[in-house]
Motif scaffolding. Sequence first.
Motif, PDB file in Angstrom:
ATOM      1  N   GLY A  64       0.806  -1.220   0.000  1.00 54.48           N
ATOM      2  CA  GLY A  64       0.000   0.000   0.000  1.00 54.48           C
ATOM      3  C   GLY A  64       0.833   1.261   0.000  1.00 54.48           C
ATOM      4  N   ALA A  65       2.061   1.182   0.506  1.00 55.26           N
ATOM      5  CA  ALA A  65       2.929   2.358   0.548  1.00 55.26           C
ATOM      6  C   ALA A  65       3.406   2.778  -0.832  1.00 55.26           C
ATOM      7  CB  ALA A  65       4.131   2.085   1.448  1.00 55.26           C
ATOM      8  N   SER A  98      -4.578   5.253  -0.186  1.00 46.78           N
ATOM      9  CA  SER A  98      -4.050   4.613   1.017  1.00 46.78           C
ATOM     10  C   SER A  98      -5.176   4.144   1.933  1.00 46.78           C
ATOM     11  CB  SER A  98      -3.124   5.577   1.765  1.00 46.78           C
ATOM     12  OG  SER A  98      -1.997   5.889   0.973  1.00 46.78           O
ATOM     13  N   LEU A 144      -0.027   4.462   6.748  1.00 46.86           N
ATOM     14  CA  LEU A 144      -0.029   4.790   5.318  1.00 46.86           C
ATOM     15  C   LEU A 144      -0.290   6.271   5.085  1.00 46.86           C
ATOM     16  CD1 LEU A 144      -1.945   1.705   3.878  1.00 46.86           C
ATOM     17  CD2 LEU A 144       0.465   2.259   3.537  1.00 46.86           C
ATOM     18  N   VAL A 148       2.234   9.041   3.181  1.00 43.46           N
ATOM     19  CA  VAL A 148       1.866   9.926   2.071  1.00 43.46           C
ATOM     20  C   VAL A 148       2.255  11.368   2.393  1.00 43.46           C
ATOM     21  CG1 VAL A 148      -0.060  10.933   0.781  1.00 43.46           C
ATOM     22  CG2 VAL A 148      -0.016   8.480   1.212  1.00 43.46           C
TER      23      VAL A 148
END
Length: 453
Positions: A64-65, A98, A144, A148
Amino acid sequence: MRDVMTYAGHMRAILVLGLPLIGGHLAQFAIGLTDTVMLGWYGVAELAAVTLASSYFFVLFILGAGFALAVMPMVAAAHASGDSTSVRRITRMGLWLSLVYGVLAMPFMIWAGQILQVLGQSEEVSVLAASYLRLAGWGVFPALLVMVLKSYLAALERTQVVLWITLLAALTNGLMNYALIFGNWGAPELGIVGAAIASVMTQLVSLVAVVAYAVTALPEHRMFQRFWRPDWEMLGRVFRLGFPIGLTTVSEVSLFSASALMMGWLGTIPLAAHGIVVAVASATFMVHLGLSNVATIRAGNAYGLQDRTHMARGAVVVTALSLGFAAVTVAGFLLFPEPVLALFLEADNPHRAEILTIGVGLLATAALFQLVDGAQAIALGMLRGVQDTQVPMLMAALSYWVVGIPTSYLLGFTLGLGGVGVWLGLVVGLACAAVFLMARFWGQAIGRIGQLV
């Protein structure tokens, strides 16, 4: 950026930008390291479980990163060209993606115990790891979002605040771990569950801090004004760049996670030794990761300006810095293995001698991949800066899954080399990636800015 064209100028700019990022990565690493050290003091089974659980969590998190990592080169290029509207749009849609990903990842956290047993882990370690992940897994949402926003700030070259926020998180985690794992200061003794609670609370503290800074220091971006409004065109752009980055990163992480699973097959003691050596090697990798982020930002700026000379000279300098640091760590791993490993174990630990014996062999093997691990990280950072992610994704998958993991199994089990064989497979996979990715950057990106295939 156009006025910094000499190699000395690039060196100064990279260090000014990179040292806070390196410090931030080390502080972030300290959060996981604190769990490893304190649970190592608490018990060998708990140390083995958190080693396994951390690897499992990190695979899910790092996929997800990819969206956060996509924000960095996109914001850097938009900022270099003076497009502040795109800066806001990119970051917002990175946050959206995210959140969606976090929802999809949670079932894997909740049912981690069953999944780990299917993957061949012992019932004792799987149950302990599952008790950690059922709580710590909820931290994927704030973690997450924080990543961001840190990418957004770093791309704007506000790296000092990234460092300070991460230091605050590391301090929070250490204090809460000390209280909740051991039952200090009147808190209940919760062991591995206490470490999980501390991790979630730490991520929430980080999120509050980074949002507060973004809102107060950069009000012109109006980052959270009408946040609920979709921006489908930009969401698609961030997804197309970020998903391959996530897959690329998870392919590397899965190489190490697969090695943790294989070490678990060898027993609790080898897995505990593996966890300590991974922690040590990961600490040194934070320097390369910080330099990789700098490479992304600087290459992203050059990409936005279409400045080929700036990109090439910066690439030479950041690669040289990575190689120089790798040489220092190789010497440290080979000359001082036992003092380093002993930091993670109490003197009266009944398994101390056995863990140290296994760990010294693994650390010597880890020394072999310092140069190639740094090289592949720098190459990936530069390629992300020029927004080239799809071909590197395929190269990484080939190197780690087709070459690295099978080689680890072949050497470790088929040829009977045990833990050292598993780690030699890591060396082979990382070396393969370093060669492919460096060739991709120097063969494609420098000569064809904006025209990558």
